[in-house]
Structures are given as C-alpha cells and as structure tokens.
Design a protein around this motif. Structure first.
Motif, short mmCIF file in Angstrom:
data_model
loop_
_atom_site.label_atom_id
_atom_site.label_comp_id
_atom_site.label_asym_id
_atom_site.label_seq_id
_atom_site.Cartn_x
_atom_site.Cartn_y
_atom_site.Cartn_z
N SER A 51 102.06 76.57 85.11
CA SER A 51 103.01 75.53 84.71
C SER A 51 104.19 75.45 85.66
CB SER A 51 103.52 75.79 83.29
OG SER A 51 102.47 75.69 82.37
N GLU A 52 104.66 76.61 86.10
CA GLU A 52 105.79 76.64 87.03
C GLU A 52 105.42 76.00 88.38
OE1 GLU A 52 104.67 79.47 85.43
OE2 GLU A 52 106.21 79.50 83.88
N GLN A 53 104.23 76.31 88.85
CA GLN A 53 103.79 75.73 90.12
C GLN A 53 103.65 74.21 90.01
OE1 GLN A 53 100.28 78.16 90.37
NE2 GLN A 53 101.15 79.42 92.03
N ARG A 54 103.08 73.73 88.90
CA ARG A 54 102.95 72.28 88.70
C ARG A 54 104.32 71.63 88.64
NH1 ARG A 54 98.88 73.94 85.19
NH2 ARG A 54 100.21 73.61 83.39
N ALA A 55 105.27 72.25 87.95
CA ALA A 55 106.62 71.69 87.83
C ALA A 55 107.30 71.62 89.19
CB ALA A 55 107.46 72.52 86.86
N ARG A 56 107.16 72.67 90.00
CA ARG A 56 107.78 72.69 91.33
C ARG A 56 107.19 71.61 92.22
NH1 ARG A 56 106.28 75.51 95.80
NH2 ARG A 56 104.91 76.84 94.60
N ILE A 57 105.87 71.47 92.18
CA ILE A 57 105.21 70.48 93.03
C ILE A 57 105.53 69.06 92.56
CG2 ILE A 57 102.96 69.58 93.73
CD1 ILE A 57 102.01 72.55 93.72
N SER A 58 105.51 68.84 91.26
CA SER A 58 105.82 67.49 90.77
C SER A 58 107.27 67.12 91.05
CB SER A 58 105.51 67.36 89.28
OG SER A 58 106.39 68.14 88.50
N GLY A 59 108.16 68.12 91.13
CA GLY A 59 109.56 67.86 91.47
C GLY A 59 109.72 67.28 92.87
N LEU A 60 108.76 67.54 93.74
CA LEU A 60 108.82 66.97 95.09
C LEU A 60 108.67 65.45 95.08
CD1 LEU A 60 106.56 69.56 96.94
CD2 LEU A 60 109.06 69.40 97.02
N LEU A 61 108.09 64.93 94.01
CA LEU A 61 107.87 63.48 93.93
C LEU A 61 109.04 62.74 93.28
CD1 LEU A 61 104.14 63.54 92.84
CD2 LEU A 61 105.07 63.16 95.13
N ARG A 62 109.97 63.49 92.73
CA ARG A 62 111.14 62.86 92.09
C ARG A 62 112.31 62.84 93.07
NH1 ARG A 62 110.53 66.99 88.20
NH2 ARG A 62 108.64 66.52 87.07
N PRO A 63 113.10 61.76 93.04
CA PRO A 63 114.29 61.75 93.93
C PRO A 63 115.28 62.84 93.52
CG PRO A 63 114.27 59.82 92.49
CD PRO A 63 112.98 60.57 92.24
N ALA A 64 116.05 63.30 94.47
CA ALA A 64 117.08 64.31 94.19
C ALA A 64 118.09 63.75 93.21
CB ALA A 64 117.76 64.73 95.49
N ALA A 65 118.70 64.63 92.43
CA ALA A 65 119.71 64.21 91.46
C ALA A 65 120.83 63.46 92.18
CB ALA A 65 120.26 65.41 90.71
N GLY A 66 121.12 62.27 91.69
CA GLY A 66 122.18 61.47 92.29
C GLY A 66 121.72 60.67 93.50
N GLY A 67 120.52 60.92 93.97
CA GLY A 67 120.01 60.20 95.13
C GLY A 67 119.27 58.96 94.71
N ALA A 68 119.23 58.00 95.59
CA ALA A 68 118.52 56.76 95.31
C ALA A 68 117.11 56.85 95.88
CB ALA A 68 119.25 55.58 95.92
N SER A 69 116.15 56.29 95.15
CA SER A 69 114.79 56.25 95.68
C SER A 69 114.68 55.04 96.60
CB SER A 69 113.77 56.18 94.55
OG SER A 69 113.95 54.99 93.82
N LYS A 70 113.72 55.12 97.51
CA LYS A 70 113.55 54.03 98.49
C LYS A 70 112.76 52.88 97.91
CE LYS A 70 113.78 56.85 102.57
NZ LYS A 70 113.16 57.26 103.79
#
Length: 70
Positions: A51-70
């Motif tokens: 579960s931790e590995q899936r969460a870390r990898i899926s976090g790569l697909l989310r924009p950083a906090a406060g950042g705008a997505s392209k």
C-alpha cells in the motif's frame, strides 16, 4: 484497436484538417495514451506492491501542493 493507435490516428487527422488547438489536444491525448500503456506494462511485469509503495507512486501523478497542473 489500442488507445495509442487511436490517439496516433487522431493526431494525424488533426494535423491534416484540424486547428492548432485540436492538434495540441491530440498531442496531449497521445502522450497520455503512451504513458498509460507504459505504466500498464510496468505494473503487469512487477510483483504486487505494498500500500505504501502504491501511494508513493500514485503521488507522482498528482501536482505538488500549491502547484498548478499543466
């Protein structure tokens, strides 16, 4: 027909007869299809993740906090 092949065909059509906006959209869709195909291939070849590995990898697909997505 695969999603990548469909997206590539759509880009070809947009390049011939579409607007610049439709070309840009088709390029984005092709990039997304290529990424999805690559991720699916990698996931299918990998052993089950924790579960931790899936969460870390899926976090790569989310924009950083406060950042705008392209």
């Amino acid at each position: 027909m695969s999603e990548v092949v469909q997206a590539r065909a759509a880009l070809g059509s947009a390049s011939r007869w579409g607007t610049q906006e439709s070309i840009n959209d088709a390029r984005r869709d092709l990039a997304a299809a290529n990424i999805a195909a690559y991720v699916k291939k990698a996931v299918d070849a990998a052993p089950p993740l924790t579960s931790e590995q899936r969460a870390r990898i899926s976090g790569l697909l989310r924009p950083a906090a406060g950042g705008a997505s392209k």
